[in-house]
Design an enzyme around this catalytic site. Structure first.
Site, mmCIF file in Angstrom:
data_model
loop_
_atom_site.group_PDB
_atom_site.id
_atom_site.type_symbol
_atom_site.label_atom_id
_atom_site.label_comp_id
_atom_site.label_asym_id
_atom_site.label_seq_id
_atom_site.Cartn_x
_atom_site.Cartn_y
_atom_site.Cartn_z
ATOM 1 N N ASP A 60 0.874 -1.165 0.000
ATOM 2 C CA ASP A 60 0.000 0.000 0.000
ATOM 3 C C ASP A 60 0.913 1.217 0.000
ATOM 4 O O ASP A 60 1.531 1.542 1.026
ATOM 5 C CB ASP A 60 -0.893 -0.005 1.242
ATOM 6 C CG ASP A 60 -1.809 1.212 1.303
ATOM 7 O OD1 ASP A 60 -1.654 2.133 0.479
ATOM 8 O OD2 ASP A 60 -2.682 1.246 2.193
ATOM 9 N N SER A 145 4.205 13.472 -17.026
ATOM 10 C CA SER A 145 3.181 13.751 -18.030
ATOM 11 C C SER A 145 3.353 15.144 -18.618
ATOM 12 O O SER A 145 3.928 16.038 -17.990
ATOM 13 C CB SER A 145 1.801 13.639 -17.376
ATOM 14 O OG SER A 145 0.806 14.252 -18.134
ATOM 15 N N TYR A 157 -3.455 17.331 -10.555
ATOM 16 C CA TYR A 157 -2.723 16.435 -11.447
ATOM 17 C C TYR A 157 -1.479 17.137 -11.984
ATOM 18 O O TYR A 157 -0.367 16.610 -11.934
ATOM 19 C CB TYR A 157 -3.623 15.986 -12.599
ATOM 20 C CG TYR A 157 -2.944 15.047 -13.573
ATOM 21 C CD1 TYR A 157 -2.965 13.676 -13.371
ATOM 22 C CD2 TYR A 157 -2.293 15.543 -14.700
ATOM 23 C CE1 TYR A 157 -2.343 12.809 -14.261
ATOM 24 C CE2 TYR A 157 -1.666 14.698 -15.594
ATOM 25 C CZ TYR A 157 -1.699 13.326 -15.377
ATOM 26 O OH TYR A 157 -1.064 12.479 -16.264
ATOM 27 N N LYS A 161 2.624 16.278 -11.244
ATOM 28 C CA LYS A 161 3.549 15.901 -12.307
ATOM 29 C C LYS A 161 4.716 16.889 -12.416
ATOM 30 O O LYS A 161 5.867 16.487 -12.616
ATOM 31 C CB LYS A 161 2.806 15.805 -13.642
ATOM 32 C CG LYS A 161 1.767 14.690 -13.687
ATOM 33 C CD LYS A 161 2.361 13.324 -13.340
ATOM 34 C CE LYS A 161 1.360 12.204 -13.481
ATOM 35 N NZ LYS A 161 1.906 10.881 -13.105
ATOM 36 N N THR A 192 -3.659 1.431 -23.312
ATOM 37 C CA THR A 192 -3.968 0.473 -22.254
ATOM 38 C C THR A 192 -5.127 -0.419 -22.695
ATOM 39 O O THR A 192 -5.840 -0.126 -23.661
ATOM 40 C CB THR A 192 -4.359 1.195 -20.954
ATOM 41 O OG1 THR A 192 -5.552 1.958 -21.201
ATOM 42 C CG2 THR A 192 -3.243 2.120 -20.483
#
Length: 298
Positions: A60, A145, A157, A161, A192
């Site tokens: 985890d 990204s 986000y 990054k 994916t």
């Protein structure tokens, strides 16, 4: 053991699984982490028949102690660690966590995108460095990204990054002379299983037939680990599609993925563009005033 040893975090699917299988194909011993042993087994199965091997470890990544335990286990098993690929990522609640403006989203998004998507990478890098620096070699890679450069998905986000890119840059500064390198990678659209299952020819305008396979990313990382120019690249952000094109790395179908540089308005932020490159004369006003800031020459 003669095989080089890698740790790929968050490797139960997607990019992580592709990176792990590509590294195993290249002969690496690859430890993979995730919260589910059952889902990690699918990654182990995907690497069946490879010259290397994939070994699963439940973890985890929201718990620092479990990350520490993973690295300790790898060292106990093999005595070394040659590559860390920081890939683990936690999805915020809701539709990918990107279904609203930042003020409309719950503050708890921070725990996923920054707590796991950034903190877990930092903790893993610290533990990896404790192994790599004494052994005098190693590479730490962050999966980043184009969201570092242009607004993408959500504010948190992009923040996470960009922080990964800066982390690689500053860690490289402190790792000079140790034989250990750091990099951040900007991936394009990834083919994916989920994306391919949608049955579309393009995704938000990006053609899927020239997107990146997850295994492509792994081949790029394997090539970077063997690149004689790696010490000079350390601290940089690398666009995977462009590096692949320059070094003969292709998708599973032999095609070369497209770079998203133009679509997102430019290339990496690190290393930063200098005043000299911009044609600007730099003046150290602190020094001219009789001071010294301690950063000159760094």
């Amino acid at each position: 053991m003669t095989a080089r040893v890698a740790l790929v975090t968050g490797a139960s699917r997607g990019v992580g699984r592709g990176v792990a299988t590509a590294l195993a194909d290249a002969g690496w011993t690859v430890y993979v982490t995730g919260r589910s042993a059952e889902r990690l087994q699918a990654t182990v199965d995907a690497a069946a028949g490879a010259s290397g091997r994939v070994l699963p470890l439940e973890c985890d990544h929201g718990r620092d102690d479990e990350i520490v335990a993973v690295v300790a286990r790898i060292v106990a098993d093999t005595g070394r660690l040659d590559l860390l690929v920081n890939n683990v990522w936690a999805n915020p609640k809701g539709f990918m966590g990107f279904n609203g403006k930042f003020w409309e989203r719950p503050a708890g998004d921070w725990d996923a995108l920054m707590g796991v998507g950034l903190r877990a990478h930092y903790v893993a890098s610290c533990e990896a460095a404790k192994v790599m620096v004494p052994q005098g070699s190693g590479l730490m890679v962050n999966i980043s990204s184009f969201g570092s450069r242009s607004p993408f998905h959500t504010v948190l986000y992009g923040m996470s990054k960009t922080a990964l890119d800066k982390m690689a840059s500053d860690m490289a500064h402190e790792l000079v002379g140790t034989g250990v390198s750091t990099l951040s990678l900007w991936l394009g659209l990834i083919r994916t299983e989920l994306i391919l299952s949608l049955g579309m020819d393009d995704f938000n305008g990006f053609p899927l037939d020239r997107a990146e396979d997850p295994t492509f990313v792994g081949r790029v990382i394997a090539a970077l680990a063997d690149d004689p120019s790696l010490p000079a690249l350390s601290g940089s952000t690398v666009i995977t599609a462009e590096y692949g094109r320059e070094h003969g790395v292709t998708n599973d179908d032999g095609e070369v993925p497209l770079s998203h540089r133009g679509a997102f308005g430019g290339g990496p932020l690190f290393p930063p563009v200098t005043d000299e490159q911009l044609g600007i004369t730099t003046v150290d006003e602190v020094a001219e005033a009789g001071g010294h800031n301690g950063f000159v020459g760094r």
